[in-house]
Each structure stands twice: as structure tokens, then as C-alpha cells.
Scaffold this active site. Structure first.
Site, PDB file in Angstrom:
ATOM      1  N   SER A 103      -7.137  -2.132   1.205  1.00 58.97           N
ATOM      2  CA  SER A 103      -7.615  -3.310   1.923  1.00 58.97           C
ATOM      3  C   SER A 103      -7.614  -4.513   0.979  1.00 58.97           C
ATOM      4  O   SER A 103      -6.557  -4.911   0.495  1.00 58.97           O
ATOM      5  CB  SER A 103      -8.998  -3.029   2.509  1.00 58.97           C
ATOM      6  OG  SER A 103      -9.368  -4.013   3.438  1.00 58.97           O
TER       7      SER A 103
ATOM      8  N   ASP B 138      -4.042   0.233  12.472  1.00 58.39           N
ATOM      9  CA  ASP B 138      -4.926  -0.584  11.647  1.00 58.39           C
ATOM     10  C   ASP B 138      -5.036  -1.967  12.283  1.00 58.39           C
ATOM     11  O   ASP B 138      -4.121  -2.789  12.192  1.00 58.39           O
ATOM     12  CB  ASP B 138      -4.373  -0.708  10.221  1.00 58.39           C
ATOM     13  CG  ASP B 138      -5.372  -1.338   9.266  1.00 58.39           C
ATOM     14  OD1 ASP B 138      -6.345  -1.948   9.749  1.00 58.39           O
ATOM     15  OD2 ASP B 138      -5.191  -1.218   8.043  1.00 58.39           O
TER      16      ASP B 138
END
Length: 712
Positions: free
Chosen positions: A557, A641
């Protein structure tokens, strides 16, 4: 005969060596380029792979299929990949039990028998009884990719509302179950995101967004969050709008009801840090929302209420946090009185049994202090060791609580704590094939480029030789005020038991040393984060733990951004790099799902020319050097995602392959299906992911792990 034996030994040894990596011969899929250009403050920025942002198109699907084919072919070529997977599976196969929590007459806890894709929620009235299954998320889908996102019990414990996540998406759908019969009601509440469910009377408050257009569910921006109240037994269309801000598209909200059902608190956010806080007296039907704190420069949350008084945790005028007390009728900061003042260590707090448990982070390790509701210190809680503790929370009437303790070499163990006496008793400790005495953990401090001292944990087998040849896994995050703490990982054991070193620096941008440490890694100071990470790698090399030929970098991330930026700045630092679900396009991240909320940490390319130039200077996709020799890169992302959309990784991988077609190391992307940003990932998919990453790292380092040598 001796000659034959010798020849056989040579053949076996040759067969067990890492094969030619074939990076130069990898046939990367050709990614078409479209003439797309954006202009920022007079500067033209080409974006030829913009078409990959459409993750629902047939063209993108074909590109994903082609990239996965290349990656799968490469990974299949690694002889010891199956041994790594087998060992990961073996280590993961042990019973895992969470800390119990009490609701009504029952103790509830999660348990995974070992290899179940999702943990099962059990309950008992007495721990000597046989537990009964209360809710089994493994029944939500055949392949285990639908996960339990959260649950909340009604105040009379007759109902529980739980939400599910399909394929790893952040979107949640909530259902209501009768706790006695375990029968579902007809209620179905959709388009919930980043929200709990807080009960009041015969319903609950929650945040939802407007239903996105079909096909845009996983990429459209999430704007105009709203708080609704859902009454059980009714259709969602009848839910009552409680709070919104139609003048600010970026507003998101949280709702929380006090345990005594007296107050409704509304949290208002526009970024990942800083919030406004409002209170409404639910005992007065004519009451309005009263602002406690306005503006988004600081963080605040309600710890509890004591009658008319509110107990608030805040970093206003206290970068390391403090706890204050104030009457709800005049709740603004000028009326606050300190209950637990700020100290030199970062503090968070929770409550149970009308006691406050202040959790202090001391060089990324936990210490707990117990206070009464007047702010008087009762005791320093004696903990099982040096590590990370969580779970000191419960209801006002509780006389006990359960907490977990873990470290890098201590599996999550559950303790039962008596609030009045302060006594801790071991409740559950897992049993697995691992001897913690074989390993050591140390915390060192190293110097970053600008002279800042940064802490780092280093874990490895006892007695390793500092010869510069130990495969070393360097992991960090560095953002959003998130603190990295010691914790146990079965997948990490495979790396450690095969002679590897694990290192975790607590770099700036995190919350380990309070808001000042966080701010030092944001916006126009973001480069500090990358410099801290680079300095960590240099320390490990200079001290003989490893060398550039044996160093792997990992981050997910915001940590994926970290790895991507680091290898652009220092492609020579490491042999292998894993930018996972990363934010790789810093000029356009704000245009997808919840991306604009990150602007408090990053700034945006639209803010100012100075901010644009700064973001452009380190944006991973925009700074790939065609003349550099990059490490072996395996980008990882997932098709569901919807937090950091896969387009970031798609565009980055395409650019990396385009600009470095003859790179001697492979430049691959691994795209998971029916998975998201990471939360709720099934056990099977998690094992497969780490099998591939460890195998890829060892293979490109030219290392044969011990588990593979045993098979020779």
C-alpha cells in the site's frame, strides 16, 4: 564405482543449483501506448498507459492474463517453490484462538483449526463447556474468498448485525441474525464502506455511499458519505438519514453511541488524519448536534462518558496525545481539563470496568497503565514480556477482560486479566512447530541521511555469521500515522528458519513517536521516508548482516509506494523488491475510490506547482530510469482492490518493462483474483502469495533454502 558416485554427486549438485534466471529472455507482453497527456502548471506529462485504469475492459483483462502467464511460467521454473509452499502450509496448520469478548451470557471468540480459509466465530457460557459455532464465514462462499468484515450486537444481545466482504473489496453488505436461533432476518443493507454498526434501541447507525454505476464499483471515487439509521425488520430504502455534509464531497463520517445510550457521537473526516467531533443528547428528542471540535488539524475520539461528562482522547496541543474531561453541554476545547496529561511517549486508551487503560508506545514496544475515571493511577500493568499488547477493553460493568500478547518470536497468546487485582493468567497459547529460543530479536538505532536517529528491529537465528551473505528481508511502511510493532508471523518463520534475517525499521511518517514523527514524513517532507528506508538497508549492509546481492525490500500500500520510490532512487540497494498493492501514480491517485482522503499525507498534484513538482519528483511510475539496472521486481496487486486500485500497479509494471526490456533481472507483476487490498484474504491465497515471494527472492539471490537442500 567411486568415479560414478562422484559424477552422480556433481549431477545432483548441478540440478539443485538455481537455474539461469532467464530474465534477459523473458518475453514480456507488449503493452500498447495511447497518446494521452495531462498538463500540470504548464508542464506536459504523458500517460500512455491510461487505458489500464479501466479494470473492467476486455483489453485490460487480456493484459492481466498475459502478464500472469509470464509470471506463472517464471515461478514454475523455480525447483524449490513447492517445498516452500509445503513448509508454509505445515507451519500455518495450527489452532489459532482470538481473545474472547463477552456479550450477554456468552463469551465469543474466533478460532481457526489451522488451514481454514476464514476463522470461525464460536461462543460458550463457560469455558469448560463445548463451544458452539455461532457464525462460520467459510460457508459464505465455496472458495473462502468472502470474509466477515465486522459485527456488532444489539444492546439486549438479541441480535447481531454482521457485514461481509466479497473478494477482498472494501464494500460491505450487512445482515442481521437472531442470536438465539441464529436465523437471518430479511434485512440486507448495502453500499457500506469504512463503517462500523453502532446500535441504538431497535436499530443501528452506519455510513454508506451512493450506489455506484454498474462497472464502476471498484474504481469510482467514494464521495458524499452519509450516516443512516437502520431499523431492524425494515427495507434499506426506509433508512433515515442522520448526518451528511452536501457541501463537501470528501466528507466521510463515523457514528458511535455511548454504552449508556445517552449520546450519539459523529466523527467527520476528509483525510486519513484529523477529524471533527460532534455530540447529540439522545435523551432529548429536540436536541441538535453540538460541535466538540471543528477543523481537521488534530485527532480526537471519545473514550467513554461518565454521566454528563465526556472523556476524550486528543492530540490537540499534545502531539503524543492526552486524555481530557469535559461536560457535554460546553464541550469545546477551552473547557477541557486534563485527566491523563501528555508524556514523552505516544499514548492510546480504552476502557473496561470503569477503568481507563492507557497504552504507551515506548520505542515501538507496549506498556500499559491503569487509571480510574478521575485520572488517578491505579497501577502499571505487569505484562508477560517485551512486545505488543492489544485488547484492553470491555464494558463498564465488566470485572475482567482478555488481551493478547505477541512479539516477533512469540505467537499470539491470550491472557485473562482481573481488573480489580491486576492479575494476568494465561488463557490460551498456541502450539506449533517452532522453538523461540532458537532466535534473537534486537532493536538498534541507525542514522538517516539528515541525521535523524531511527529505530529498527532485527530478527534472526542465534549465532548467525555477519559475513554479508545472509538473505535479508527489509520491510516497512512509513505513513498515515501507523505504527509498526513487534508481532508474530508464521509465514516469516520460513524465512528465518532458513537462515534469513528480518528487519523492520520504524521510519518517519508512522506514529511511533507521535504526530511530529508522522508529519516529518508527509507532503513536502515525504522524501524523509524513503531516505530512512535506504539508510536502514545501508546499515544492514555496513554491519555485515547482508549485502546488496542478498537484500529484499517489501512494503504494501503506502509501503508499496515506499519500495517503488526507493528502487528508483537506489536501484543498486537490493537484489529483490516487492512493491505490493502500491500507490505508484502520485499525480492521479486522488481520482480513484478513497484516494483523495490520502491528500493529508501526500498533498495532490492540483494543490500548487510546488506540490506537483515534489510529487512528480518521486512518483514511482514517473521516475523509472531506462539506464538503471533494477533489482528483480515482483509487483503484486489484486483484481478486487478498491482501496489502491490495481491500475497503479498495472501502469507501473508496464512502464518498468517498457523502459528496461534488457534488465538482467526479471520485472514481473503478480495479479491475484478474488482478492483485495489484503484484509480478509483466505489462508490458501496468503500461503500461495508468500510461497511465491520467498521462492522468487531466494531464486534471484542464488540461494537454495535449507528446506530444498533436505530434499536433495
Amino acid at each position: 564405482m567411486k568415479k560414478l558416485t562422484y559424477l552422480l554427486a556433481i549431477i545432483i549438485l548441478w540440478a539443485c543449483q538455481p537455474q539461469e534466471k532467464q530474465a534477459a529472455n523473458l518475453d514480456y507482453p507488449e503493452t500498447k501506448k495511447i497518446d494521452t497527456t495531462d498538463i500540470y502548471f504548464g508542464t506536459e506529462i504523458p500517460d500512455p498507459y491510461r487505458w489500464l485504469e479501466d479494470d473492467t475492459s476486455d483489453e485490460t483483462a487480456e493484459w492481466v492474463k498475459a502478464q500472469n502467464k509470464v509470471t506463472d511460467s517464471y515461478l514454475t521454473n523455480i525447483d524449490f517453490r513447492e517445498e516452500v509452499k509445503a513448509r508454509l502450509t505445515e507451519l500455518e496448520d495450527y489452532e489459532k484462538v482470538s481473545a474472547p469478548f463477552k456479550r450477554g451470557d456468552y463469551y465469543y471468540f474466533y478460532k481457526n483449526d489451522g488451514l481454514q480459509n476464514q476463522s470461525v466465530l464460536f461462543r460458550v457460557k463457560d469455558f469448560d463447556d463445548e463451544p458452539e459455532v455461532f457464525l462460520d464465514p467459510n460457508t459464505f462462499s465455496e472458495d473462502g474468498t468472502t470474509a466477515l468484515g465486522g459485527l456488532s450486537f444489539s444492546n439486549d444481545y438479541k441480535y447481531t448485525a454482521y457485514n461481509i466482504s466479497v473478494g477482498g473489496s472494501d464494500w460491505r453488505t450487512a445482515y442481521i441474525m437472531n442470536t438465539e436461533t441464529k436465523e437471518l432476518l430479511d434485512d440486507e443493507i448495502k453500499w457500506i464502506k469504512f463503517s462500523g454498526m453502532s446500535w441504538y434501541k431497535d436499530g443501528f447507525y452506519y455510513q454508506r455511499f451512493d450506489e455506484p454505476k454498474e462497472g464502476d464499483e471498484l474504481s469510482a471515487t467514494n464521495q458524499y458519505g452519509k450516516i443512516y439509521y437502520h431499523k431492524i425488520g425494515t427495507d434499506q430504502s426506509e433508512d433515515r438519514l442522520i448526518y451528511s455534509n452536501p457541501d463537501n464531497a470528501e466528507n466521510r463520517f463515523g457514528a458511535s453511541v455511548s454504552e449508556d445510550q445517552r449520546f450519539l457521537f459523529i466523527y467527520s473526516y476528509v483525510g486519513t488524519s484529523g477529524n471533527e467531533l460532534y455530540v447529540k443528547d439522545l435523551s432529548d428528542s429536540d436536541s441538535d448536534f453540538i460541535p466538540i471540535v471543528t477543523g481537521f488539524d488534530n485527532d480526537h475520539y471519545i473514550v467513554d462518558n461518565d454521566g454528563d461528562d465526556l472523556i476524550i482522547h486528543t492530540n490537540l496541543d499534545a502531539p503524543n496525545n492526552r486524555i481530557v474531561r469535559v461536560n457535554y453541554q460546553n464541550p469545546t476545547p477551552d473547557n477541557w481539563e486534563d485527566m491523563i496529561p501528555e508524556t514523552e511517549n505516544v499514548m492510546n486508551a480504552s476502557t473496561a470496568g470503569m477503568n481507563i487503560f492507557a497504552s504507551y508506545l515506548i520505542d515501538a514496544k507496549t506498556a500499559i497503565k491503569q487509571y480510574d475515571y478521575k485520572g488517578n493511577l491505579i497501577r502499571d500493568v505487569e505484562l508477560p514480556g517485551i512486545g505488543t499488547v492489544s485488547g484492553f477493553g470491555g464494558a463498564q460493568g465488566d470485572d475482567e477482560l482478555f488481551y493478547t500478547f505477541t512479539s516477533f518470536t512469540t505467537p499470539y497468546s491470550v491472557y485473562r486479566y482481573t481488573i480489580a487485582s491486576g492479575e494476568s493468567v494465561l488463557h490460551n497459547r498456541p502450539n506449533l512447530d517452532f522453538n523461540p529460543d532458537d532466535y534473537e530479536t534486537k532493536q538498534i538505532f541507525y542514522t538517516s541521511k539528515d541525521g535523524t536517529e531511527v529505530p529498527m528491529f532485527i530478527v534472526h537465528k542465534k549465532g548467525i555469521e555477519l559475513n554479508g551473505k545472509n538473505p535479508t528481508w527489509l520491510y516497512s511502511y512509513g505513513g498515515f500515522n501507523i505504527s509498526l510493532k513487534p508481532s508474530f508471523s508464521t509465514s516469516r518463520l520460513v524465512w528465518l528458519e532458513n537462515g534469513g534475517v528480518f528487519a523492520m525499521p520504524n521510519i518517519r511518517g508512522g506514529g511511533e513517536y507521535g504526530e511530529e514523527w508522522h508529519k516529518a514524513g508527509t507532503k513536502l517532507q515525504k522524501i524523509n521516508v524513503f531516505e530512512d528506508f535506504i539508510a536502514a538497508g545501508e546499515y544492514l549492509i555496513n554491519e555485515g548482516y547482508t549485502s546488496s546481492e542478498y537484500l529484499a525490500l517489501q512494503g504494501g500500500s503506502n509501503g508499496g509506494l515506499l519500495v517503488g520510490a526507493t528502487i528508483n532512487m537506489r536501484p543498486d540497494l537490493a537484489k529483490v523488491a516487492f512493491p505490493m498493492v502500491g500507490v505508484m501514480d502520485m499525480l492521479r491517485y486522488q481520482h480513484f475510490t478513497i484516494g483523495r482522503a490520502w491528500s493529508a499525507d501526500y498533498g495532490t498534484s492540483e494543490d500548487s506547482e510546488e506540490m506537483f513538482k515534489y510529487l512528480y519528483s518521486y512518483s514511482p511510475v514517473h521516475n523509472i530510469d531506462p539506464d538503471a539496472t533494477y533489482p528483480a521486481v515482483m509487483v503484486t496487486t489484486a483484481d478486487h482492490d478498491d482501496r489502491v486500485v490495481p491500475a497503479h500497479s498495472f501502469k507501473y509494471a508496464a512502464t518498468l518493462q517498457e523502459k528496461n526490456p534488457d534488465n538482467p533481472n526479471p520485472l514481473l507483476i503478480r495479479i491475484e483474483t478474488k482478492a483485495g487490498h489484503g484484509a480478509g484474504m483466505s489462508t490458501e491465497k496468503r500461503i500461495e502469495l508468500y510461497s511465491d515471494m520467498y521462492s522468487y527472492a531466494w531464486y534471484n539471490m542464488g540461494v537454495i533454502p535449507e528446506i530444498a537442500k533436505k530434499k536433495m
